[in-house]
Every structure is written in structure tokens, then in C-alpha cells.
Design a protein around this motif. Sequence first.
Motif, mmCIF file in Angstrom:
data_model
loop_
_atom_site.group_PDB
_atom_site.id
_atom_site.type_symbol
_atom_site.label_atom_id
_atom_site.label_comp_id
_atom_site.label_asym_id
_atom_site.label_seq_id
_atom_site.Cartn_x
_atom_site.Cartn_y
_atom_site.Cartn_z
ATOM 1 N N LYS A 45 0.829 -1.216 0.000
ATOM 2 C CA LYS A 45 0.000 0.000 0.000
ATOM 3 C C LYS A 45 0.863 1.266 0.000
ATOM 4 C CE LYS A 45 -3.718 -2.181 2.666
ATOM 5 N NZ LYS A 45 -4.335 -2.256 4.010
ATOM 6 N N GLY A 46 2.129 1.110 0.397
ATOM 7 C CA GLY A 46 3.006 2.287 0.447
ATOM 8 C C GLY A 46 2.657 3.223 1.586
ATOM 9 N N ASP A 47 1.994 2.725 2.634
ATOM 10 C CA ASP A 47 1.564 3.607 3.728
ATOM 11 C C ASP A 47 2.595 3.668 4.860
ATOM 12 O OD1 ASP A 47 1.327 1.161 4.957
ATOM 13 O OD2 ASP A 47 -0.865 1.132 4.961
ATOM 14 N N GLU A 48 2.282 4.476 5.874
ATOM 15 C CA GLU A 48 3.211 4.685 6.987
ATOM 16 C C GLU A 48 3.430 3.415 7.812
ATOM 17 O OE1 GLU A 48 5.233 7.270 7.567
ATOM 18 O OE2 GLU A 48 4.422 7.894 5.633
ATOM 19 N N LEU A 49 2.383 2.566 7.919
ATOM 20 C CA LEU A 49 2.538 1.313 8.666
ATOM 21 C C LEU A 49 3.641 0.460 8.044
ATOM 22 C CD1 LEU A 49 1.608 -0.768 10.815
ATOM 23 C CD2 LEU A 49 -0.029 -1.629 9.144
ATOM 24 N N GLU A 50 3.618 0.338 6.711
ATOM 25 C CA GLU A 50 4.660 -0.439 6.011
ATOM 26 C C GLU A 50 6.040 0.135 6.302
ATOM 27 O OE1 GLU A 50 2.440 -2.183 2.016
ATOM 28 O OE2 GLU A 50 4.022 -0.710 1.794
ATOM 29 N N LYS A 51 6.164 1.458 6.178
ATOM 30 C CA LYS A 51 7.475 2.095 6.342
ATOM 31 C C LYS A 51 7.988 1.947 7.774
ATOM 32 C CE LYS A 51 6.684 5.332 2.579
ATOM 33 N NZ LYS A 51 6.380 6.710 2.187
ATOM 34 N N SER A 52 7.073 2.078 8.757
ATOM 35 C CA SER A 52 7.533 1.949 10.149
ATOM 36 C C SER A 52 7.944 0.509 10.449
ATOM 37 C CB SER A 52 6.451 2.431 11.127
ATOM 38 O OG SER A 52 5.365 1.528 11.136
ATOM 39 N N GLU A 53 7.231 -0.467 9.866
ATOM 40 C CA GLU A 53 7.598 -1.876 10.045
ATOM 41 C C GLU A 53 8.985 -2.141 9.452
ATOM 42 O OE1 GLU A 53 6.465 -4.607 11.433
ATOM 43 O OE2 GLU A 53 4.544 -3.919 12.197
ATOM 44 N N ILE A 54 9.236 -1.632 8.252
ATOM 45 C CA ILE A 54 10.528 -1.854 7.578
ATOM 46 C C ILE A 54 11.652 -1.181 8.371
ATOM 47 C CG2 ILE A 54 11.854 -1.318 5.489
ATOM 48 C CD1 ILE A 54 9.137 -1.601 3.957
ATOM 49 N N SER A 55 11.413 0.059 8.841
ATOM 50 C CA SER A 55 12.440 0.785 9.614
ATOM 51 C C SER A 55 12.759 0.065 10.920
ATOM 52 C CB SER A 55 11.959 2.203 9.938
ATOM 53 O OG SER A 55 11.762 2.926 8.759
ATOM 54 N N ALA A 56 11.724 -0.495 11.560
ATOM 55 C CA ALA A 56 11.923 -1.168 12.848
ATOM 56 C C ALA A 56 12.680 -2.481 12.688
ATOM 57 C CB ALA A 56 10.572 -1.429 13.506
ATOM 58 N N ARG A 57 12.623 -3.082 11.497
ATOM 59 C CA ARG A 57 13.190 -4.415 11.306
ATOM 60 C C ARG A 57 14.592 -4.419 10.703
ATOM 61 N NH1 ARG A 57 9.332 -8.496 11.111
ATOM 62 N NH2 ARG A 57 7.251 -7.745 11.565
ATOM 63 N N PHE A 58 14.864 -3.497 9.778
ATOM 64 C CA PHE A 58 16.091 -3.592 8.982
ATOM 65 C C PHE A 58 16.878 -2.276 9.034
ATOM 66 C CE2 PHE A 58 12.777 -6.184 6.840
ATOM 67 C CZ PHE A 58 13.315 -7.438 7.098
ATOM 68 N N ASN A 59 18.200 -2.383 9.202
ATOM 69 C CA ASN A 59 19.047 -1.192 9.219
ATOM 70 C C ASN A 59 18.933 -0.399 7.930
ATOM 71 O OD1 ASN A 59 20.042 -1.493 11.808
ATOM 72 N ND2 ASN A 59 21.649 -2.909 11.160
ATOM 73 N N GLU A 60 18.829 -1.120 6.818
ATOM 74 C CA GLU A 60 18.678 -0.429 5.529
ATOM 75 C C GLU A 60 17.384 0.371 5.502
ATOM 76 O OE1 GLU A 60 20.127 -1.998 1.514
ATOM 77 O OE2 GLU A 60 19.757 -3.821 2.655
ATOM 78 N N GLY A 61 16.353 -0.146 6.189
ATOM 79 C CA GLY A 61 15.071 0.555 6.255
ATOM 80 C C GLY A 61 15.204 1.867 7.001
ATOM 81 N N LYS A 62 15.953 1.862 8.122
ATOM 82 C CA LYS A 62 16.194 3.102 8.886
ATOM 83 C C LYS A 62 16.867 4.130 7.987
ATOM 84 C CE LYS A 62 16.775 0.915 13.455
ATOM 85 N NZ LYS A 62 16.853 -0.509 13.146
ATOM 86 N N PHE A 63 17.838 3.657 7.193
ATOM 87 C CA PHE A 63 18.597 4.525 6.288
ATOM 88 C C PHE A 63 17.688 5.080 5.186
ATOM 89 C CE2 PHE A 63 21.346 5.149 2.586
ATOM 90 C CZ PHE A 63 22.367 5.903 3.128
ATOM 91 N N LEU A 64 16.835 4.196 4.652
ATOM 92 C CA LEU A 64 15.972 4.540 3.517
ATOM 93 C C LEU A 64 14.932 5.584 3.888
ATOM 94 C CD1 LEU A 64 15.527 3.567 0.531
ATOM 95 C CD2 LEU A 64 13.794 2.030 1.430
ATOM 96 N N PHE A 65 14.346 5.427 5.091
ATOM 97 C CA PHE A 65 13.256 6.332 5.494
ATOM 98 C C PHE A 65 13.714 7.345 6.538
ATOM 99 C CE2 PHE A 65 10.966 2.238 4.463
ATOM 100 C CZ PHE A 65 10.533 2.662 3.212
ATOM 101 N N ALA A 66 15.014 7.652 6.543
ATOM 102 C CA ALA A 66 15.565 8.561 7.554
ATOM 103 C C ALA A 66 14.923 9.943 7.482
ATOM 104 C CB ALA A 66 17.072 8.680 7.384
ATOM 105 N N ASN A 67 14.569 10.356 6.268
ATOM 106 C CA ASN A 67 13.974 11.691 6.133
ATOM 107 C C ASN A 67 12.458 11.594 6.065
ATOM 108 O OD1 ASN A 67 16.583 12.784 5.964
ATOM 109 N ND2 ASN A 67 16.723 12.137 3.820
#
Length: 690
Positions: free
Chosen positions: A668-690
Motif C-alpha cells: 500500500k506504500g503507507d506509513e505502517l509499512e514504512k515503520s515496520e521496515i524501519s523497525a526491522r532492517f538497518n537499511e530501512g532506517k537509512f531509507l526512510f531517515a527523512n
Amino acid sequence: MKSDANILSPLQILPGVGNKRAEVLKANGILTILDLLTTFPRRYLDRNFTKDIILKQGELVTLLGSISDHYIVHGKKSRLIVGFRTQNNERINLVFFRGVHFFQKVFKNDRRLIISGKLEYYRGYQIVHPEYEFLSDEGEEDTASIHAGRIIPLYPSNESLKEEGFDSRGFRKLIFSALEEIPIVENLPKPLLKERNLIPRDLAFRHIHFPESLEEMELARKRFVYEEFYFFQLLQNYKKSKRESIKRELWPIPKSKSADSLLSRLPFELTEDQINAVKQILSLSQKDVPLAALLQGDVGSGKTITALLIALHYIDNQIQVAFMAPTEILARQHYESIYKFLGNMPFLGIELLLGGENKKIRSDKLQRIKTGESALVIGTHSLLQEDILFSDLGLVIIDEQHKFGVDQRETIRSKGKNPDILAMTATPIPRTLCLSLYGDLDLVNIKTKPKGRKPIDTRWYKEDRRAGVYNSIRKYIKEGRQCYIVYPLVEESEKVDLESCTKAHEYLSKEIFPDCKVGLLHGKMKGSDKDMVMNSFKQNELQILVTTTVVEVGVDVPNATILVVEHADRFGISQLHQLRGRVGRSDLESYCILMTEEFVSDDARERLDALTQTNDGYALSEKDLEIRGPGELLGVKQSGLPEFKIADLVHDRSLLELARADAMKYSKGDELEKSEISARFNEGKFLFAN
């Protein structure tokens, strides 16, 4: 009553978690409620089955029993012996060399406990420094249902955690509290749960931590394995779309005069796979989004010339190319090979940048790179340094790319104008693993070897054949050939391994091959000394090279036709296959001899047999994945493997394929997806840092 907190809240909101306990958990990577709930049991003990276990030396066991006695044995190394009786009344000695006085107070006679560890035999069965957990006896107050079920989950722990009460019992108590206090929100689309027959998230957490049966636990595990794969595949999709959102700035030319000139002068024909790889990558480079490709080629398949032909299409349009290799030996070899290939062509500005260079020479090189005078820059991690500035960097070639971390690959990219990335590896990775780990890259394969190359004759010999092996080496050296003798070198026993390699060099040069020139090469030598040894070997001034695995990748000496690997049972399949690729680099008959002691483990036997049966790196990588898993296949901690907590890339491959398809369909590309990815993977934190 449940609080207003959520699964990403800090642990301090739970009763009994003060600052000190929170710090210890944080040091072990547990910061939030989610971290705690995804600290999954490492194994389960079924009380009904522990009686059926047959004790067998060398096996990992988990057993229920009680303490019969304990005493200290004094000597060179004092140790505590704790007598443990299984439910079948079999005795196992628990041996503690460290913390003797602490353990003496902890282990009281008749206490019931669970122990885990590797069963050894020394005057009876024993386990050295086992993991353990005490069980409450009937009548004690602490017999809550969460500790007294038929299935007992056992959690990963260590001394610092245990000191704060976080053994398996402590984890169960805290997790139970979290599940009672914190609302668990579903994070997968409902139609997806139905389609894949997955249980809801809140139920899955209860069943994985407090299962009533092994069947419940398996259904919960399936849910969490799928969940990890699903969000990892979403990460891959986000990475690709983010990269493609920034348009290309620098365009390679479709037709390169330099590449055509090089092709016309090559002393050999390119293979069909090489030609197709060049076409495929150049075609991707003509899109308006930067390319990101992984070029996989078995050892000796000709990746360097393929990468060079692609690079010339950039260089001919005044675009700089960076070529990064993991070791100085490999970087220098690429530099020499490329120089040889381009020998008669006009000077294109090829630069070799290594660490520890003279200040004036380095300063001149940096100036040429900054102004664009240097078109092709070859180096190691040294290319990542802040003072290296490019004028128009448009292509980054990363050799053995899994030996560079995510942040390092990003650093080199940031030095260019949204450059194309061509990652290369000589460790063939099975397709499924490739699609999951590098799903954001276009995959290009070179499977065929150059014409005229013969398969390497690989044999596994034990100590009783050593004299015959040495005689064969003498025979081939008399015919003008050369030989590698490789010794293992692993981090845990580096000092001892290095010593054995150095002593072997001395013994071989004085006692076994006194009439030959025997060289020594290992990673702890100075760069200049390594270069001198390698050059002497290339010039056939040294007939035998005693070395560590520093020669594992890329070293190219066509006249070397014999490779002897000592203690071959200590290597994985992929590493042995890489080493084997140091020979067989011409039309001459080549041999790889795997030497071991008389007795090897069943796993080692399986690996060594596989090597003797095939030269196909792709088939071997599937076998290595099956035996040892992806971390060992790729060989290093920095390999960019995702931080999966429960999923297994080998055994759960079928779920991985489903998750790939579903991530495309349900995202869906929503905030829930992004927060799940950031919480799980270091690359996710980097990707959604801004």
C-alpha cells in the motif's frame, strides 16, 4: 487492562523494567516491546520427549534432570564438576572452568533443571559450560502456568542478561507481561492472511512464546517467517523505486571505439555468455534511470574483461569509472590485467589507489581524479576516504561486492553523479537467494568458461598419501609448472593458524623441497612484501607458494597448475571452490588436492565429496547453502544479509517465493509499512531517515 502504549514503545513502560535492566537489554539489541516479542525461543523442550533421547557423543542435546553432586577438581586448571542425572538416571558431568565459585553457590543438590550443550566423552559423558535453566519444584510459589507447561521455550541469554534475571524464566515472565499490557495491531493485509492461511499476529505471539503443543508453535513460526520475508521484499521494492526516482545524469555511449579496438586485439574469443552480459548491461545503461546490476560469474569465467568492455563505453564519453576490490592483491591484479589489455591503446588515465602511499604521490593522484584526468580509478576501501573527490563519476564496479557493507556501497555511490552500479561476485549464489537478497538488482550470469579450459582434476587424500602428493609436485615443477599450498586462517585461531603456515613454509623449503624456491604469503605481511612475493611467483622465480586464503579470490597465475589445500575439512564448499579457481587458468591440465586427517565429520565428508564430483560453482553453491546456510555461503558478516530473527533462507525458501509475489500485489506504500521496515532492517532506517 491494556495501556495506551504500542508495540514500538520503550521497555521501561513494563512493570519491573527500570533503567539498569533496560540498559542491559539495550546492550543486547532489545530496546522496544517489538524487540522483546521478536526475541524468539531458540529451541523448545517437550517434557514428554526428553526421556526418549539416546545419548550420543558430539550431538547437541537438551535434557531435563536434577543435580546429584558437585565438587571442585584442583590442578593446573581448577574446574567445578556438577553431577547431572537425566530422567533415565544417566550421569552427565557438567564442567565449569570459569566462574567456579559462582556456579558452586548456584548448583544445589536435587535441584531440577534443563541443560543444553554439546555432549562430549571424557571418562564418561560431559558438557563443558552448558546452558541451563532451573525449574520450580511443586509447592514453590513460582509455579505459574507460563513456566510449568508441557512445552518449555528456551531463550538465548548470556551472563549479563542472567545477572539481571533474564534467563529463559525471566524472558517468559516479561514477555507474558507485555502480551497482557500492550495491544497487538495486525500488520499484514487481511486478504493476505486468508490467502496464505496465516494466523493473526496477536495469537501468533502467544503461540510462539507459550505454545500448548508443537503444532501451535509451528503455525506461529510460519506466520512470523512469512512476515519477515514480506517486509524484506517490500524493502527491496522501496529501494528500487527510490533509486529509479532520481534520473540519470551521465550517459555512456552505445558504441565505443576503445571497446571495439580492444576486442579486435584480444588473443582469445569472448564466450557467448560474456558477449550477452556486455549487451545486457549496456542496454540497461541506456535507460533514463541508473542501472544496478549483479554480474555473477563462476571462478575463471572472465568477469574482469567483461567489466572493462562495459567501462570503456563510459570512458569514451569522458565519464569516470571507479573499480573497487576487497584486497590490495586483487586491486593490483585488476590494475595489471587492465593495463595489459589496454597496452597498445592511447593512455586512458588508469589510476591505482591503495593505502599507505607516499604523500606526494597520493596528492598527485587525488588531483588527477578530481580534475577528471584519471578516467579509470582502481582501489580498495581506500576509495571510500573523504578526501577522494571525482569530477564525473558515472560507473562504480564493485568486485566481490558481498565483502563490502551496505554503508560502504552507499559511500562510493555518493561520490558520483547518481552513478550506475555494477556489482560482481565469483561466489555463485543460488537463484532464490539472489532474488531475495538482491531483488533490487538486475541479475546477469556468465556460466561458461573461456574456450580451451580443462576441468580441474580434484582429489581428496588423507595423510597416508602425502608422500605421493609431494612426489607429484616435484614431477610437475621439473616440467616447469608451479604450485600453491594453502593453509586455513580463521579469525578465532588466527595466531595459531599463522604460526602453522609459517612453520610449514620453513619445513617444506628446508626438508621437503630444498631444491625449489618456496615463497610465503599471508595477509599480515606488508603490502610491499606481498607484492614482491606475488611478482616473484608470477615470474616463476618461486616454484611453490605457501599461503593462507589471501589468494582465495582473483589471483591469476596461468602457469600454476597444482593447488594443495591443507586441513581442507575446515573450509566451506564455496571457499574451496574459490581456492580451486587459482589453478586451471590456462589450457594445461590442473589439479586440486584436498588434504585432511584420517577422521573428518560427516558434514566435512559431504563437502569434500561434492568438490571431487563437480567443477560447477552454481551446483556447489546450492549444496553449500543446504549444508551451511547463507551466511557461510557468502562468507562474511558484512555480506548484506538481512537481519532475520526467525526466517531461514534455506528451509523456508517456499515462503520466500510467495512473499516476493505478495509484496508486489499487496503493498500500500503507507506509513505502517514504512515503520515496520524501519523497525526491522538497518537499511530501512537509512531509507526512510527523512
